[in-house]
Design an enzyme around this catalytic site. Structure first.
Site, PDB file in Angstrom:
ATOM      1  N   PHE A 275       0.837  -1.198   0.000  1.00  0.00           N
ATOM      2  CA  PHE A 275       0.000   0.000   0.000  1.00  0.00           C
ATOM      3  C   PHE A 275       0.871   1.248   0.000  1.00  0.00           C
ATOM      4  O   PHE A 275       2.065   1.200   0.306  1.00  0.00           O
ATOM      5  CB  PHE A 275      -0.941   0.006   1.215  1.00  0.00           C
ATOM      6  CG  PHE A 275      -0.235   0.052   2.544  1.00  0.00           C
ATOM      7  CD1 PHE A 275       0.032   1.255   3.163  1.00  0.00           C
ATOM      8  CD2 PHE A 275       0.172  -1.125   3.175  1.00  0.00           C
ATOM      9  CE1 PHE A 275       0.682   1.302   4.391  1.00  0.00           C
ATOM     10  CE2 PHE A 275       0.817  -1.095   4.403  1.00  0.00           C
ATOM     11  CZ  PHE A 275       1.076   0.125   5.010  1.00  0.00           C
ATOM     12  N   CYS A 276       0.262   2.369  -0.359  1.00  0.00           N
ATOM     13  CA  CYS A 276       0.931   3.663  -0.370  1.00  0.00           C
ATOM     14  C   CYS A 276      -0.142   4.743  -0.258  1.00  0.00           C
ATOM     15  O   CYS A 276      -1.317   4.432  -0.060  1.00  0.00           O
ATOM     16  CB  CYS A 276       1.781   3.838  -1.624  1.00  0.00           C
ATOM     17  SG  CYS A 276       0.860   3.620  -3.166  1.00  0.00           S
ATOM     18  N   THR A 277       0.222   5.989  -0.405  1.00  0.00           N
ATOM     19  CA  THR A 277      -0.716   7.085  -0.151  1.00  0.00           C
ATOM     20  C   THR A 277      -1.936   7.050  -1.066  1.00  0.00           C
ATOM     21  O   THR A 277      -3.076   7.016  -0.620  1.00  0.00           O
ATOM     22  CB  THR A 277      -0.006   8.440  -0.284  1.00  0.00           C
ATOM     23  OG1 THR A 277       1.149   8.455   0.557  1.00  0.00           O
ATOM     24  CG2 THR A 277      -0.943   9.576   0.109  1.00  0.00           C
TER      25      THR A 277
ATOM     26  N   CYS B 180       2.652   1.834  -4.858  1.00  0.00           N
ATOM     27  CA  CYS B 180       2.478   0.390  -4.682  1.00  0.00           C
ATOM     28  C   CYS B 180       2.121  -0.286  -6.005  1.00  0.00           C
ATOM     29  O   CYS B 180       2.447  -1.463  -6.209  1.00  0.00           O
ATOM     30  CB  CYS B 180       1.462   0.077  -3.598  1.00  0.00           C
ATOM     31  SG  CYS B 180      -0.051   1.023  -3.622  1.00  0.00           S
TER      32      CYS B 180
END
EC number: 1.14.-.-
Length: 255
Positions: free
Chosen positions: A184-186, A191
């Protein structure tokens, strides 16, 4: 009915898409944004578009429509990942439309999200995936972002820039050992590219959170959330919480 234009609306967006004419798109896109009095940052590269902009709700809606349905991109951004939020005040000082080699810098030519990416997992299904004991949950953001907030049980790669992710993967991840990876990422872009990198290295079961942390915080009720802390954002709002609420700036100053 249009939104209340006294509110500042923020749009975070990206799509990996073949844009061989990206250099020629810069000035028309800049002029279009300027005509709508939008501010923020947009990156254009041969692999796609990435940005966050803000302005009056009607202007943001017109911008989003042009990207996805207008003549400027000719239908090439028909799968645009787009997230909306609001800000108490304009979170950007000016408008920037820049040309880049990559819309998010990893430095691995084999990682091509226009050809292959991992399996998207929406916010509603994310909790079950990361709760599974055989899932390695991996935060692909920078260490200072992770320190502000992350998902329960997530691994922090300890990187200072996304370009270091491939070094972390080479040293710490093993396709034979790590059979299922959930990243996951912002907002989803880092990702997604990281998933392309891992697939190119032979990892078979790679998942990533569609829409990123921001979509999760928007859609998942706080009582059901496995997120802890705040999500750093790259504008003057600094960080967002559940429901995409802005950080309490007065409380921050008192600390």
């Amino acid at each position: 009915m249009s939104d209340d234009n006294s509110v500042t609306k923020v749009a975070a967006f990206y799509q990996f898409a073949a844009l061989p004419d990206y250099r020629e798109l810069r000035e028309p896109l800049r002029a279009f944004c300027a005509g709508l009095a939008l501010k923020g940052s947009v990156l254009l590269a041969q692999e796609g578009i990435n940005g966050t902009i803000a302005g009056a709700p009607d202007a943001i809606d017109a911008f989003a429509h042009e990207l996805a349905h207008g003549t400027m991109f000719g239908g090439r951004l028909d799968n645009l990942e787009l997230k909306f939020s609001t800000a108490e005040a304009m979170p950007f000082g000016r408008l920037k439309v820049r040309l880049k080699k990559e819309i998010v810098t990893l430095g691995d030519a084999a990682a091509d999200p226009t050809r292959q990416v991992g399996t998207y997992v929406d916010a509603a299904a994310w909790n079950a995936l990361i709760a599974a004991p055989d899932t390695l949950v991996l935060d692909t953001r920078n260490a200072f972002e992770v320190a502000m907030g992350t998902f329960e049980g997530a691994v922090d790669p300890g990187i200072k820039s996304f370009g270091q992710f491939k070094d972390f993967a080479a040293e710490r991840l093993d396709p034979a050992k790590h059979r299922r990876i959930a990243m996951f990422c912002t907002g989803g872009i880092r990702c997604e590219k990281a998933s392309a990198h891992l697939l190119a290295r032979g990892f078979a079961e790679v998942y990533h959170l569609k829409g990123g942390i921001l979509k999760y915080l928007e859609e998942v009720p706080e009582a059901q959330s496995r997120w802890r802390g705040e999500c750093f954002v790259f504008d003057e709002r600094v960080a967002l919480g559940h429901g995409l609420r802005e950080r309490d700036k007065d409380a921050t100053r008192d600390q």
